[in-house]
Scaffold this motif. Structure first.
Motif, PDB file in Angstrom:
ATOM      1  N   ILE A 151       0.909  -1.308   0.024  1.00  0.00           N
ATOM      2  CA  ILE A 151      -0.032   0.021   0.063  1.00  0.00           C
ATOM      3  C   ILE A 151       0.980   1.244   0.115  1.00  0.00           C
ATOM      4  N   SER A 152       1.773   1.433   0.785  1.00  0.00           N
ATOM      5  CA  SER A 152       2.719   2.533   0.800  1.00  0.00           C
ATOM      6  C   SER A 152       3.418   2.656  -0.343  1.00  0.00           C
ATOM      7  N   THR A 153       3.798   1.559  -1.027  1.00  0.00           N
ATOM      8  CA  THR A 153       4.425   1.641  -2.508  1.00  0.00           C
ATOM      9  C   THR A 153       3.502   2.212  -3.408  1.00  0.00           C
ATOM     10  N   ALA A 154       2.047   1.786  -3.381  1.00  0.00           N
ATOM     11  CA  ALA A 154       1.008   2.285  -4.688  1.00  0.00           C
ATOM     12  C   ALA A 154       0.839   3.881  -4.322  1.00  0.00           C
ATOM     13  N   LEU A 155       0.477   4.219  -2.878  1.00  0.00           N
ATOM     14  CA  LEU A 155       0.389   5.453  -2.670  1.00  0.00           C
ATOM     15  C   LEU A 155       1.532   6.569  -3.147  1.00  0.00           C
ATOM     16  N   THR A 156       2.925   5.958  -2.650  1.00  0.00           N
ATOM     17  CA  THR A 156       3.748   6.689  -3.222  1.00  0.00           C
ATOM     18  C   THR A 156       3.868   6.901  -4.743  1.00  0.00           C
ATOM     19  N   ALA A 157       3.615   6.084  -5.522  1.00  0.00           N
ATOM     20  CA  ALA A 157       3.524   6.336  -6.827  1.00  0.00           C
ATOM     21  C   ALA A 157       2.333   7.091  -7.420  1.00  0.00           C
ATOM     22  N   ALA A 158       1.248   7.304  -6.776  1.00  0.00           N
ATOM     23  CA  ALA A 158       0.361   8.114  -7.244  1.00  0.00           C
ATOM     24  C   ALA A 158       0.237   9.245  -6.450  1.00  0.00           C
TER      25      ALA A 158
END
Length: 59
Positions: free
Chosen positions: A16-23
Motif C-alpha cells: 500500500i505504501s508503494t502504491a500511494l507513493t506512486a500516485a
C-alpha cells in the motif's frame, strides 16, 4: 496538502505504501496498530502529483 489514512493487514502495509507513493507525493508513513492490534493504521501526508497520470490497480 492532505492526509491519507489506511487501515490494513500488516502484511499489506508495504504494498500500500508503494502504491500511494506512486500516485502521490508522500512523506514517510506513520504507523500505529488498531485498537484490536490485528491491523495497522498508516498515515501519509500527501500532495497531488502535477505531471503525468498514474493509474492504480483499481482503475
Amino acid at each position: 496538502m492532505f492526509e491519507i489514512r489506511v487501515i490494513c493487514d500488516p502484511d499489506d502495509a508495504d504494498r500500500i505504501s508503494t502504491a500511494l507513493t506512486a500516485a502521490f507525493h508522500t512523506g514517510p508513513a506513520r504507523q500505529d496498530p488498531t485498537r484490536d492490534r490485528k491491523r495497522t493504521r498508516l498515515y501519509f501526508t500527501a500532495t497531488h502529483r502535477t505531471s503525468g497520470t498514474t493509474h492504480t490497480e483499481s482503475e
